[in-house]
Design a protein around this motif. Structure first.
Motif, PDB file in Angstrom:
ATOM      1  N   GLU A 146     -70.426  19.855  28.226  1.00  0.00           N
ATOM      2  CA  GLU A 146     -69.397  19.334  27.300  1.00  0.00           C
ATOM      3  C   GLU A 146     -68.936  20.411  26.338  1.00  0.00           C
ATOM      4  N   GLU A 147     -69.898  21.208  25.837  1.00  0.00           N
ATOM      5  CA  GLU A 147     -69.549  22.279  24.900  1.00  0.00           C
ATOM      6  C   GLU A 147     -68.654  23.310  25.586  1.00  0.00           C
TER       7      GLU A 147
ATOM      8  N   SER B 138     -65.141  21.927  25.859  1.00  0.00           N
ATOM      9  CA  SER B 138     -64.399  21.869  24.580  1.00  0.00           C
ATOM     10  C   SER B 138     -63.915  23.253  24.151  1.00  0.00           C
TER      11      SER B 138
ATOM     12  N   ASP C 276     -59.433  21.760  32.962  1.00  0.00           N
ATOM     13  CA  ASP C 276     -60.687  21.008  33.104  1.00  0.00           C
ATOM     14  C   ASP C 276     -61.231  21.096  34.531  1.00  0.00           C
TER      15      ASP C 276
END
Length: 455
Positions: free
Chosen positions: A354-355, A358, A344
């Protein structure tokens, strides 16, 4: 003492110290290169994700340029070091001059590609108008102004071939730092400079490469006393070009396969979402912090092995191999730990959405499993090249990237979805490991052991 002074340090200095003095400057310069790679994309990512995707899609062409030049450089390096080991100084000078000629020829190829092929290359990959525009501008500048990188790579190889890796470190570092300083100025239009966005990143890159090339030329003329640059004594020799490319072509093809693999992987990933392509581009930038030091180690190792093979000192060759593998594996294990523990944080450097988080977090964790075996595989490939068996490196690379990685990635994309694609990397590395181990045993038996136990 006089006897020792007559021989190049590659034949007499204790191996651990020699490997460190030859490799450490290269490792540092490679880390600076890795930093430049990351900073370049970090600034581009501040524009938008499409800008990052465009630079990621241009990567295969940049990689192809570097592949042709470093492959040629590997051939020059091996032949030049061997000539010095055999005390053939006139031949070493001829090899160096041919290096400059081949650098010029390489540049002309990419000048033509940049002028006529940039738009077509991106149109094949995407219909997004913004990505297409960004990418075409970026590739055009990188190729048309590619004279800097062409001469930089070859001139640095000449410094490395004679053991002057410290100067090579300085040229690479100055070039990369020039790029890093100019990136924000040219991308965002600081200090009165026009805002050029992605084109600014390309312009900063080629400026840094040109500065490094000028510096490398200066060091070769002023400090590289084992080589003499003279156009008066120079005549083009088909035999020397053949000798350079007998090692160089397998190395060029091997490195170029990376461009084919990246292009293919981008096509597979962009079918899911352009964000997946951006993640793959970001992975390539970050992993350079792990792989670049190993490549730096190899750049120090290759002339040591080539020189001692020319001087028939098999114990020094074996000690160099053992030490190199140990250091490479240690570097890779450190890289594995970072990728597993903080994916991260790594993605956060690139303004990740965010995509992107993920998709990216599991991707980095899965791909980095391949680091467990990659250190041994990379060093083995360079050993094959140093001993004139570049074709074995080529076989490993073709099998790993074209026969295993891409087909497995494609199969997983059709049967198991996006996240499964990343497992193609560890699977491919495992197959490569088996091949490298088998080839290394054969090389030891047929090339190194017969040199005898003297020295």
């Amino acid at each position: 003492m006089k006897e020792i002074a007559k021989e190049n340090k590659m034949g007499v200095m204790p191996i651990p110290k020699l490997l460190m003095t030859m490799s450490l400057p290269m490792v540092i310069s490679m880390l600076v290169q890795a930093l430049y790679n990351v900073v370049d994309s970090m600034f581009v990512a501040q524009l938008n994700e499409n800008a990052l995707t465009a630079v990621s899609l241009a990567f295969p062409i940049q990689n192809l340029m570097i592949s042709i030049l470093t492959g040629t450089g590997v051939g020059i390096n091996a032949l030049l070091s061997r000539s010095l080991g055999e005390k053939k100084f006139d031949k070493a000078n001829q090899v160096a001059m041919h290096g400059l000629l081949l650098a010029g020829c390489s540049y002309l190829i990419f000048l033509i590609l940049g002028i006529f092929g940039s738009h077509a290359f991106f149109a094949v990959q995407t219909q997004d108008a913004q990505i297409l525009g960004y990418g075409t501008d970026y590739m055009r500048i990188i190729c048309i102004c590619g004279f800097g990188i062409s001469f930089q790579v070859i001139l640095e190889r000449l410094l490395q071939s004679t053991g002057r890796t410290m100067y090579s470190m300085v040229t690479q570092s100055v070039g990369a730092l020039t790029n890093i300083v100019l990136d924000p100025i040219m991308i965002f239009g600081l200090f009165g400079f026009p805002r050029l966005e992605v084109a600014g990143a390309a312009l900063a890159t080629v400026t840094g490469q040109t500065v490094a090339a000028i510096l490398a030329l200066t060091f070769n003329i002023k400090r590289n006393h084992e080589l003499r640059f003279s156009f008066r004594d120079f005549s083009v020799s088909g035999r020397i070009i053949r000798e350079i490319y007998s090692v160089g072509i397998p190395s060029i093809i091997m490195a170029s396969i990376g461009s084919v693999m990246t292009f293919g992987m981008n096509k597979i990933l962009i079918a899911f979402t352009s964000t997946a392509t951006a993640v793959f581009g970001v992975y390539f930038k970050i992993q350079s912090f792990v792989f670049m030091p190993v490549f730096g180690l190899n750049n120090g190792m290759v002339p040591i092995i080539a020189y001692n093979y020319g001087a028939r000192k098999n114990k020094r060759i074996m000690e160099t191999i053992r030490d190199s593998v140990f250091v490479a594996v240690a570097i890779m294990l450190a890289g594995l730990a970072v990728f597993q523990l903080m994916p991260d944080k790594l993605l956060g450097i690139f303004n990740a959405s965010e995509e992107m988080m993920s998709i990216g977090e599991p991707a980095l964790r899965i791909i980095s499993v391949s680091f467990l075996l990659a250190g041994f595989n990379i060093v083995s490939s360079s050993i094959f090249q140093a001993l004139g068996h570049g074709v074995l490196s080529l076989i490993v690379s073709v099998v790993r990237q074209l026969f295993v990685l891409l087909p497995v990635a494609f199969l997983f994309s059709r049967t198991a979805g996006l996240q499964a694609i990343w497992w193609s990397f560890p699977i491919a590395e495992l197959v490569a490991f088996a091949l490298c181990a088998a080839f290394l045993r054969k090389i030891k038996r047929t090339k190194i052991d017969p040199l005898g136990q003297n020295h």
